[in-house]
Design an enzyme around this catalytic site. Structure first.
Site, short mmCIF file in Angstrom:
data_model
loop_
_atom_site.label_atom_id
_atom_site.label_comp_id
_atom_site.label_asym_id
_atom_site.label_seq_id
_atom_site.Cartn_x
_atom_site.Cartn_y
_atom_site.Cartn_z
N ASP A 8 0.87 -1.18 0.00
CA ASP A 8 0.00 0.00 0.00
C ASP A 8 0.91 1.23 0.00
O ASP A 8 2.14 1.11 -0.17
CB ASP A 8 -1.00 -0.03 1.18
N CYS A 65 3.41 -3.08 3.98
CA CYS A 65 2.55 -1.94 4.33
C CYS A 65 3.28 -1.16 5.43
O CYS A 65 4.49 -1.32 5.58
CB CYS A 65 1.13 -2.40 4.72
N THR A 67 3.10 -1.41 8.73
CA THR A 67 3.57 -2.32 9.79
C THR A 67 3.87 -3.72 9.28
O THR A 67 4.52 -4.50 9.99
CB THR A 67 2.48 -2.48 10.87
N HIS A 98 10.90 -23.79 8.50
CA HIS A 98 9.91 -24.50 9.32
C HIS A 98 8.48 -24.30 8.83
O HIS A 98 7.66 -25.20 8.98
CB HIS A 98 10.00 -24.03 10.77
N HIS A 133 8.37 -30.81 9.86
CA HIS A 133 7.76 -29.50 9.58
C HIS A 133 6.69 -29.62 8.51
O HIS A 133 5.71 -28.88 8.52
CB HIS A 133 8.84 -28.49 9.18
#
Ligand code: RB5
Length: 149
Positions: A8, A65, A67, A98, A133
């Site tokens: 964004d 973005c 965060t 993992h 995994h």
């Protein structure tokens, strides 16, 4: 490796820096927007990139973005997507080894471009370890199937 990129407005500048890095390394990518710093809604770009990765059109994606949180939450709504928010290289490595993360998310307002590029580099080089995994990642897919209509 073919990558799909998206952000964004809050992640636009970091996406540009990552593109410079990918160009230097000769890594192929498609930039799915946003293409400027005007306010834009992160779910739109999360959906574009996540759908392209889920369909197998691109091997992996990178979403940014402010965060890294919102764009990752949105991407993880697309079945088959395992988007991991990584702001350190240790997490970036293990998100691949993992969790077989097929999308990396980061926040431009959280880390600087130098660290972000090291995270991208680590994440691109790391491979899924499989074994135990794989069993765990398959269980994530089972949860997804249980809740899909
Ligand atoms: C946009 O202002 C901001 O909310 C967005 O970039 C992101 O941080 C959301 O999780």
């Amino acid at each position: 490796m073919k990558l799909a990129l998206g952000s964004d407005h809050g992640g636009f500048n970091l996406k540009e820096k990552i593109k410079e890095y990918l160009d230097e390394k000769g890594i192929t990518y498609e930039d799915m927007g946003t293409y400027n710093s005007e306010s834009a809604d992160y779910p739109d770009f999360a959906k574009k990139v996540a759908e392209a990765v889920a369909k197998g059109e691109y091997e992996r994606g990178i979403l940014i973005c402010g965060t890294g949180i919102g764009i990752g939450i949105a991407a993880n709504k697309v079945p088959g997507i395992r988007a991991a928010l990584c702001h350190d290289t240790f997490s970036a490595r293990y998100a691949r080894e993992h969790n077989n993360a097929n999308i990396l998310t980061m926040g431009e307002r959280v880390i600087g471009p130098g660290l972000a590029i090291e995270i991208v580099d680590t994440w691109l080089k790391a491979e899924f370890s499989g074994g135990r995994h794989e069993r765990r990642v398959n269980k994530i897919t089972e949860i997804e199937k249980e809740y899909s209509i």
